[in-house]
Write an enzyme that holds these catalytic residues in place. Structure first.
Site, PDB file in Angstrom:
ATOM      1  N   PRO A  15      26.410  27.668  60.642  1.00  0.00           N
ATOM      2  CA  PRO A  15      25.512  27.203  59.568  1.00  0.00           C
ATOM      3  C   PRO A  15      24.407  28.214  59.273  1.00  0.00           C
ATOM      4  O   PRO A  15      23.991  28.949  60.168  1.00  0.00           O
ATOM      5  CB  PRO A  15      24.921  25.911  60.139  1.00  0.00           C
ATOM      6  N   ASP A  16      23.948  28.280  58.029  1.00  0.00           N
ATOM      7  CA  ASP A  16      22.787  29.118  57.705  1.00  0.00           C
ATOM      8  C   ASP A  16      21.519  28.313  57.980  1.00  0.00           C
ATOM      9  O   ASP A  16      21.574  27.237  58.589  1.00  0.00           O
ATOM     10  CB  ASP A  16      22.878  29.660  56.266  1.00  0.00           C
ATOM     11  N   PHE A  17      20.363  28.810  57.580  1.00  0.00           N
ATOM     12  CA  PHE A  17      19.118  28.076  57.775  1.00  0.00           C
ATOM     13  C   PHE A  17      18.869  27.072  56.654  1.00  0.00           C
ATOM     14  O   PHE A  17      18.589  25.915  56.891  1.00  0.00           O
ATOM     15  CB  PHE A  17      17.925  29.038  57.790  1.00  0.00           C
ATOM     16  N   ARG A  18      18.938  27.589  55.421  1.00  0.00           N
ATOM     17  CA  ARG A  18      18.293  26.876  54.327  1.00  0.00           C
ATOM     18  C   ARG A  18      19.196  26.150  53.350  1.00  0.00           C
ATOM     19  O   ARG A  18      18.696  25.527  52.411  1.00  0.00           O
ATOM     20  CB  ARG A  18      17.357  27.835  53.577  1.00  0.00           C
ATOM     21  N   ASN A  68      21.560  38.884  60.322  1.00  0.00           N
ATOM     22  CA  ASN A  68      22.332  37.992  61.179  1.00  0.00           C
ATOM     23  C   ASN A  68      22.283  38.424  62.635  1.00  0.00           C
ATOM     24  O   ASN A  68      22.160  39.606  62.956  1.00  0.00           O
ATOM     25  CB  ASN A  68      23.779  37.909  60.694  1.00  0.00           C
ATOM     26  N   ILE A  69      22.425  37.429  63.493  1.00  0.00           N
ATOM     27  CA  ILE A  69      22.373  37.660  64.935  1.00  0.00           C
ATOM     28  C   ILE A  69      23.713  37.324  65.564  1.00  0.00           C
ATOM     29  O   ILE A  69      23.822  37.241  66.778  1.00  0.00           O
ATOM     30  CB  ILE A  69      21.247  36.794  65.548  1.00  0.00           C
ATOM     31  N   ASP A  70      24.733  37.147  64.736  1.00  0.00           N
ATOM     32  CA  ASP A  70      26.026  36.673  65.247  1.00  0.00           C
ATOM     33  C   ASP A  70      26.983  37.792  65.658  1.00  0.00           C
ATOM     34  O   ASP A  70      28.058  37.524  66.194  1.00  0.00           O
ATOM     35  CB  ASP A  70      26.691  35.739  64.216  1.00  0.00           C
ATOM     36  N   HIS A 122      16.969  41.669  62.595  1.00  0.00           N
ATOM     37  CA  HIS A 122      16.389  40.571  63.373  1.00  0.00           C
ATOM     38  C   HIS A 122      16.982  40.533  64.784  1.00  0.00           C
ATOM     39  O   HIS A 122      16.989  39.489  65.421  1.00  0.00           O
ATOM     40  CB  HIS A 122      16.582  39.238  62.647  1.00  0.00           C
ATOM     41  N   CYS A 124      13.737  34.880  84.710  1.00  0.00           N
ATOM     42  CA  CYS A 124      13.585  36.170  85.384  1.00  0.00           C
ATOM     43  C   CYS A 124      13.110  35.945  86.829  1.00  0.00           C
ATOM     44  O   CYS A 124      12.576  34.874  87.145  1.00  0.00           O
ATOM     45  CB  CYS A 124      12.540  36.968  84.605  1.00  0.00           C
ATOM     46  N   GLY A 130      24.689  36.755  50.531  1.00  0.00           N
ATOM     47  CA  GLY A 130      24.477  35.632  51.439  1.00  0.00           C
ATOM     48  C   GLY A 130      23.113  35.552  52.082  1.00  0.00           C
ATOM     49  O   GLY A 130      23.005  35.240  53.266  1.00  0.00           O
TER      50      GLY A 130
HETATM   51  P1  CNA Z   1      19.110  31.459  54.617  1.00  0.00           P
HETATM   52  O1  CNA Z   1      17.677  31.461  54.307  1.00  0.00           O
HETATM   53  O2  CNA Z   1      19.698  30.254  55.260  1.00  0.00           O
HETATM   54  O3  CNA Z   1      19.864  31.758  53.235  1.00  0.00           O
HETATM   55  C1  CNA Z   1      21.254  31.781  53.131  1.00  0.00           C
HETATM   56  C2  CNA Z   1      21.602  32.097  51.683  1.00  0.00           C
HETATM   57  O4  CNA Z   1      23.006  32.282  51.590  1.00  0.00           O
HETATM   58  C3  CNA Z   1      21.219  31.012  50.695  1.00  0.00           C
HETATM   59  O5  CNA Z   1      20.741  31.598  49.512  1.00  0.00           O
HETATM   60  C4  CNA Z   1      22.548  30.290  50.449  1.00  0.00           C
HETATM   61  O6  CNA Z   1      22.645  29.717  49.181  1.00  0.00           O
HETATM   62  C5  CNA Z   1      23.519  31.417  50.579  1.00  0.00           C
HETATM   63  N1  CNA Z   1      24.852  31.017  51.039  1.00  0.00           N
HETATM   64  C6  CNA Z   1      25.177  30.174  52.037  1.00  0.00           C
HETATM   65  N2  CNA Z   1      26.496  30.120  52.210  1.00  0.00           N
HETATM   66  C7  CNA Z   1      27.029  30.955  51.273  1.00  0.00           C
HETATM   67  C8  CNA Z   1      28.332  31.343  50.944  1.00  0.00           C
HETATM   68  N3  CNA Z   1      29.411  30.880  51.612  1.00  0.00           N
HETATM   69  N4  CNA Z   1      28.511  32.208  49.923  1.00  0.00           N
HETATM   70  C9  CNA Z   1      27.440  32.700  49.227  1.00  0.00           C
HETATM   71  N5  CNA Z   1      26.185  32.379  49.506  1.00  0.00           N
HETATM   72  C10 CNA Z   1      25.972  31.530  50.531  1.00  0.00           C
HETATM   73  O7  CNA Z   1      19.527  32.694  55.547  1.00  0.00           O
HETATM   74  P2  CNA Z   1      18.936  34.175  55.522  1.00  0.00           P
HETATM   75  O8  CNA Z   1      19.872  34.995  56.301  1.00  0.00           O
HETATM   76  O9  CNA Z   1      18.549  34.608  54.177  1.00  0.00           O
HETATM   77  O10 CNA Z   1      17.600  33.973  56.372  1.00  0.00           O
HETATM   78  C11 CNA Z   1      17.220  34.866  57.288  1.00  0.00           C
HETATM   79  C12 CNA Z   1      17.337  34.302  58.736  1.00  0.00           C
HETATM   80  C13 CNA Z   1      18.506  33.394  58.959  1.00  0.00           C
HETATM   81  C14 CNA Z   1      17.579  35.436  59.662  1.00  0.00           C
HETATM   82  O11 CNA Z   1      16.480  35.601  60.497  1.00  0.00           O
HETATM   83  C15 CNA Z   1      18.825  35.113  60.479  1.00  0.00           C
HETATM   84  O12 CNA Z   1      18.708  35.518  61.807  1.00  0.00           O
HETATM   85  C16 CNA Z   1      18.947  33.647  60.392  1.00  0.00           C
HETATM   86  N6  CNA Z   1      20.281  33.063  60.658  1.00  0.00           N
HETATM   87  C17 CNA Z   1      21.345  33.838  61.040  1.00  0.00           C
HETATM   88  C18 CNA Z   1      22.586  33.260  61.262  1.00  0.00           C
HETATM   89  C19 CNA Z   1      23.725  34.144  61.682  1.00  0.00           C
HETATM   90  O13 CNA Z   1      23.548  35.112  62.397  1.00  0.00           O
HETATM   91  N7  CNA Z   1      24.953  33.857  61.214  1.00  0.00           N
HETATM   92  C20 CNA Z   1      22.769  31.885  61.099  1.00  0.00           C
HETATM   93  C21 CNA Z   1      21.650  31.107  60.720  1.00  0.00           C
HETATM   94  C22 CNA Z   1      20.427  31.717  60.491  1.00  0.00           C
END
Ligand code: CNA
Length: 277
Positions: A45-48, A119-121, A138, A170, A208
């Site tokens: 899942p993403d954050f927002r 991303n941190i994945d 990050h 630690c 993304g």
């Molecule tokens: P965010 O703020 O959650 O934004 C994600 C963006 O991607 C939004 O604009 C969504 O509409 C868009 N989106 C989501 N799914 C799709 C898709 N399938 N296709 C196209 N667009 C899509 O996340 P950001 O990365 O902008 O925020 C930064 C944070 C989130 C960083 O510090 C990360 O470390 C952190 N994060 C990382 C992961 C990961 O490593 N996979 C997961 C969750 C959060």
């Protein structure tokens, strides 16, 4: 609207025009800027995003503010919510998406200048993009250390603790944290060391990300005027679209990179590459 502004280096604001620009100008200094949206189709899942984003689903962690889970002061008091989340997100459980393979394809073609990721994945690495091409702005789960005395903590023990859902400590008693950047912490030096590269790019692709976390969010503005910026995202973000050579591919990342590859004649190559990962 600004979308009607006449492009300067593109024939039109379309993917086909971008493909023509790439071929005619022998583009090979592409800079990518990505976020959690390139990994959502892998099951992370993403954050927002509303409904599916972590911030909408953090109730199980029992937090007042969802951002607290990535806040260093909060972590020092209570690292448990973070480790509950780490248990879910730990690398090794997910397969790269075709958007990750697209980045590898650009690298294979000698067209990638630098890949900036929030991303941190570690899925870019898993897709075969070499570490030196990636700026993990990050940080990542690849290493970890004590938040007090900064002593590194062994990978194998970290892995076991996260699997068990326990908080690693630690020898000095301090909590151990992966080297991911929390709110209130500085970005790694690699981010600042590579910050001049967007200005040297001949194409920029933003994918993304909501572009809501600074200083990462300012990277697209560092790309020179007259250099096309392609946004592949669910919605318009960060003012991209305001320059005459901005092209918006609104929708999901996987569809967007397929559209990009199709315009370049790389469709089958991309699918084959993804199939191998
Ligand atoms: P965010 O703020 O959650 O934004 C994600 C963006 O991607 C939004 O604009 C969504 O509409 C868009 N989106 C989501 N799914 C799709 C898709 N399938 N296709 C196209 N667009 C899509 O996340 P950001 O990365 O902008 O925020 C930064 C944070 C989130 C960083 O510090 C990360 O470390 C952190 N994060 C990382 C992961 C990961 O490593 N996979 C997961 C969750 C959060």
């Amino acid at each position: 609207s600004d979308q009607s502004t006449r492009p300067s280096v593109l024939e039109a604001r379309s993917m086909e025009a971008v493909a023509k620009y790439i071929k005619q100008n022998d583009v090979k200094r592409i800079v990518l800027m990505v976020g959690a949206g390139i990994s959502t189709s892998a099951g992370i899942p993403d954050f927002r995003s509303p409904d599916t984003g972590l911030y909408a689903n953090l109730a199980f962690l029992d937090l007042e503010e969802p951002e607290d889970v990535f806040d260093i002061e909060f972590f020092r008091e209570n690292p448990k919510p973070f480790y509950a989340l780490a248990h879910e997100l730990y690398p090794g459980k997910f397969r790269p998406t075709i958007a990750h393979s697209f980045i590898k394809l650009l690298y294979d073609k000698g067209m990638l200048l630098k890949h900036f990721t929030q991303n941190i994945d570690c899925l870019e690495r898993q897709a075969g993009v070499p570490g030196e091409m990636i700026v993990e702005a990050h940080g990542s789960f690849a290493s970890q250390r004590c938040i007090e005395c900064k002593t590194p903590y062994p990978d194998e023990e970290m892995h076991q603790m996260v699997e068990k859902g326990e908080v690693p400590r630690c020898g000095c008693g301090g909590y151990v944290k992966p080297d991911i950047v929390f709110f209130g912490e500085a970005l790694p030096s690699s981010f600042f060391d590579n910050r001049s590269l967007p200005a040297a790019a001949d194409l920029c692709i933003v994918m993304g990300t909501s572009l809501s976390v600074q200083p990462f969010a300012s990277l697209p503005s560092l790309v020179s005027e007259g250099v096309p910026r392609v946004l592949i995202n669910m919605q318009r973000v960060g003012g991209i679209g305001s320059r005459p050579d901005d092209v918006l591919l609104l929708g999901d990342c996987d569809a967007g990179v397929r559209k990009f590859a199709k315009a370049m004649g790389w469709e089958q190559e991309l699918e084959a590459l993804w199939g191998e990962t």
